[in-house]
Design an enzyme around this catalytic site. Structure first.
Site, mmCIF file in Angstrom:
data_model
loop_
_atom_site.group_PDB
_atom_site.id
_atom_site.type_symbol
_atom_site.label_atom_id
_atom_site.label_comp_id
_atom_site.label_asym_id
_atom_site.label_seq_id
_atom_site.Cartn_x
_atom_site.Cartn_y
_atom_site.Cartn_z
ATOM 1 N N CYS A 158 0.660 -1.577 -0.161
ATOM 2 C CA CYS A 158 0.018 0.038 0.395
ATOM 3 C C CYS A 158 1.052 1.332 0.197
ATOM 4 O O CYS A 158 0.314 2.267 -0.768
ATOM 5 C CB CYS A 158 -1.007 0.142 0.947
ATOM 6 S SG CYS A 158 -0.435 0.200 2.999
ATOM 7 N N HIS A 202 -2.987 1.646 6.833
ATOM 8 C CA HIS A 202 -3.451 1.553 5.660
ATOM 9 C C HIS A 202 -2.695 3.017 4.986
ATOM 10 O O HIS A 202 -2.947 3.754 5.151
ATOM 11 C CB HIS A 202 -4.796 1.180 5.464
ATOM 12 C CG HIS A 202 -4.735 0.949 3.607
ATOM 13 N ND1 HIS A 202 -4.064 0.347 2.462
ATOM 14 C CD2 HIS A 202 -6.017 1.281 3.091
ATOM 15 C CE1 HIS A 202 -4.079 0.665 1.459
ATOM 16 N NE2 HIS A 202 -5.490 1.220 1.718
ATOM 17 N N ASP A 227 -7.173 6.080 -3.822
ATOM 18 C CA ASP A 227 -6.653 4.658 -3.675
ATOM 19 C C ASP A 227 -6.050 4.028 -4.179
ATOM 20 O O ASP A 227 -6.813 2.819 -4.889
ATOM 21 C CB ASP A 227 -7.749 4.107 -1.965
ATOM 22 C CG ASP A 227 -6.950 2.955 -1.208
ATOM 23 O OD1 ASP A 227 -5.313 2.841 -2.097
ATOM 24 O OD2 ASP A 227 -6.780 2.378 -0.371
#
Length: 678
Positions: free
Chosen positions: A281, A339, A362
């Site tokens: 991530c 995250h 994202d």
């Protein structure tokens, strides 16, 4: 030979030379340092060109037009004799003072909503012999946060400098209780990065399916954000990064080993746009931040600690423990310790002014949006106001920061006890502070809360007759023993016999823990209303083989033997890693093109000798990575001199990374440096 005045008037006008005035234009457009094969400018701001003609321009006889081409989209613009600009259309005009000279200044102004891309400029001339053209050059056009009419306009200069021009990133990992900082080189000023980012748009599925529509929609940062979000991962296209969470990174680079975006983007281009292996991530987010800043869209990297992945959308995440405090890998829902995504600043004309500002994007491939692995842009304001019908992907992000956690103790196929935690998910949301490496707490921009829960050093749980507190005695440090206590309190006026089970498991940030690596069991007698403190220690040798970035899930279950009442207390934590120190003798003397020396120092804190590879990088400071093999005895310090010559002024970063061959720890250090102009 002498030519008469009358004869020179009728001589065909020709352009002999064109100067794109790169230094002046890029200073005016705030694009200094961006390296491209083309001039790099921002929309809504005049572009100056100097044309050298074979004779003076005659307004009453010479007919000139300017042609602006974005691939096969062509726009012919009449050239005016005085300043003329419009925020909604292309314009061009001559500088009055230069008329009547063989050197003439031409200004081209793009509309503030022009499409991002690489443009060609041609000068068209109509004469008695017909239409002729002369190629003036090409330029890359970016969004313009300095232009009030642009949809990415950001009024505060310090924010523009941080979120557009700064190439130093900080990514926060670990846990909300013990944040670790990973320096990240955004590298937007590295050679070739601008051209790679523009090529990314050309390679998108949107462009391949309908090039005309893609070019026209590139005026909108909302559209650009969705395209880039999809292109950072390679799940649906020839995107940049291949994700890998398997802990087997054969054939590629471990995600924890990347130090910046530049190497990744260059490797992607060098491989003819094959996916780079591997990303997780923070790697996806770091690369996306680079691309968006290059394209002129203010962007920052954001970390959400205790981030929920709620697969069934019920805003409840379930966790399961055995009677002996071992956490079980049950259920499809999960909580990642952290995250990382990005926020980009833009107006939302599609939604209304109430949703302007920061938008979540994202690029980590988790869920599909519109049939493609991408996420956002979702307005942060909509997430906070629980307006889950607002596009794009607002419900998914809302769940990441707001789900409840139901923690269950199970045995013999049934739930023996459970508790609900309402404030754990999204416990801290942060980003890099302006002009600093420290995290800025932005939790209240996502959710209504009176204050971020204070950093705790203990976890307390209670049930009928029992109270249990799990407390770390100090922040765990790699190389040292982990020390903690379990305090058990009998809250009733009767004696009790209780069993204590303590369990430690290794854990990756994004999944359930693996097998137990340490445990302890005890029987304790408690008098009425008595408390007992049990001290525990996990030695370094017992946890030494924790992998890259792994954390520890530590839990205790205390059971009342008579009533069978059970109480669970747990804590997940990361270990602080030793740091590499970087120092420069005279920091005030650092100037462009002046050789400097940094001293890089590391002291081995481990109870055994270690060896590995030390790598030092610095965008704008070092042409190449400095790599050396090092060996450290226990307690030994080693100092390495690294010479560098700054290329451009501003705040830059030296980043050192030590990858050990006989120890899983990744050791890092960084130093920000202010480079002054010569």
């Amino acid at each position: 030979m002498v030519v008469s005045v009358q004869e020179s008037v009728y001589t065909t006008l020709k352009v002999q030379y064109v100067n794109l005035e790169q230094v002046q234009n890029q200073e005016q457009h705030k694009t200094q340092g961006l390296s491209s094969s083309s001039l790099v400018v921002r929309r809504g701001e005049p572009i100056k060109l100097s044309m050298f003609l074979n004779r003076p321009f005659r307004a009453n006889r010479d007919e000139l037009m300017l042609r602006v081409e974005l691939d096969r989209l062509v726009n012919d613009i009449p050239i005016k004799l005085c300043k003329d600009s419009s925020p909604s259309r292309w314009t061009a005009y001559f500088q009055q003072a230069s008329l009547g000279s063989c050197k003439i200044s031409l200004y081209v102004v793009s509309p503030s909503n022009a499409s991002v891309g690489k443009y060609q400029l041609q000068l068209l001339q109509t004469s008695s012999s017909g239409l002729s053209s002369f190629r003036l050059g090409q330029f890359v056009l970016l969004c313009n946060p300095w232009c009030p009419m642009d949809t990415v306009y950001m009024p505060d200069e310090s924010q523009r400098e941080e979120y557009v021009r700064n190439d130093i990133g900080m990514i926060y990992q670990g846990t909300a209780q013990n944040i670790s900082v990973k320096p990240w080189g955004l590298d937007q000023y590295e050679s070739g990065i601008v051209d790679i980012c523009i090529m990314m748009l050309q390679l998108s599925n949107e462009h391949k399916q309908n090039w005309r529509s893609d070019y026209l929609k590139r005026s909108d940062p909302v559209y650009i954000g969705r395209v880039v979000s999809a292109m950072i991962n390679s799940n649906d296209d020839c995107g940049v990064l291949l994700g890998n969470w398997s802990e087997n990174y054969t054939g590629g680079v471990k995600p924890f080993d990347w130090t910046g975006s530049g190497d990744i983007l260059k490797l992607w281009a060098l491989s003819r746009f094959s996916p780079v292996k591997y990303g997780q991530c923070w790697v996806f987010a770091g690369v996306m931040c680079t691309v968006m800043r290059v394209l002129g869209i203010p962007t920052r990297v954001v970390t959400n600690f205790d981030s929920a992945h709620d697969t069934n959308g019920n805003l409840v995440i379930e966790e399961f423990y055995t009677e002996t405090a071992k956490k079980l890998p049950c259920g499809k829902d999960s909580i990642w310790n952290f995250h990382v995504w990005v926020e980009s600043w833009m107006k939302r004309a599609d939604l209304g002014a109430g949703f302007d500002g920061w938008q979540v994007l994202d690029p980590t491939p988790q869920e599909k949006s519109g049939g493609v692995y991408r996420c956002g842009p979702a307005p942060v304001k909509a997430i906070r106001e629980r307006m889950l019908g607002v596009p794009f992907d607002t419900p998914f992000i809302f769940a990441e920061v707001n789900a409840d956690v139901c923690v269950c103790i199970v045995g013999q196929g049934q739930v023996l006890s459970y508790t609900t935690e309402q404030h754990r998910v999204g416990s801290l949301i942060c980003t890099k502070s302006i002009g600093s490496a420290h995290p800025q707490d932005i939790t209240t921009t996502y959710k209504f809360t009176t204050a971020t829960p204070p950093r705790r050093s203990a976890t307390t749980s209670s049930a009928q007759g029992l109270s249990v507190t799990l407390r770390l005695l100090k922040a765990p440090v790699m190389g040292e023993n982990i020390t903690f206590t379990v305090t058990i309190t009998n809250t009733e006026n009767i004696p009790k016999t209780v069993r204590e089970y303590v369990n430690a498991q290794a854990k990756s940030y994004n999944r359930s823990p693996s097998e137990t690596f340490w445990e302890a069991h005890n029987i304790i007698l408690l008098a009425p209303l008595e408390s007992k403190v049990l001290a525990h220690q996990i030695s370094y040798n017992q946890y030494a083989q924790l992998g890259d970035g792994q954390l520890v899930n530590l839990a205790t279950v205390v059971k009342d033997v008579a009533s069978q009442q059970r109480v669970l207390a747990s804590e997940e934590f990361n270990l602080t890693r030793p740091l590499i120190k970087i120092r420069i003798a005279d920091e005030d003397s650092i100037m462009v093109q002046k050789k400097q020396t940094a001293m890089v120092t590391f002291t081995n804190p481990f109870p055994e000798p270690v060896s590995g590879v030390l790598t030092v990088v610095g965008a704008g400071l070092l042409e190449e990575k400095v790599i050396s093999n090092v060996v450290f005895q226990t307690g030994e310090s080693l100092e390495t001199a690294v010479s560098f010559i700054p290329k451009i002024s501003g705040v830059k970063m030296l980043h050192a990374n030590l990858r050990l061959s006989n120890n899983p720890a990744v050791i890092q250090g960084f130093k920000t440096i202010t480079v002054r102009s010569a």
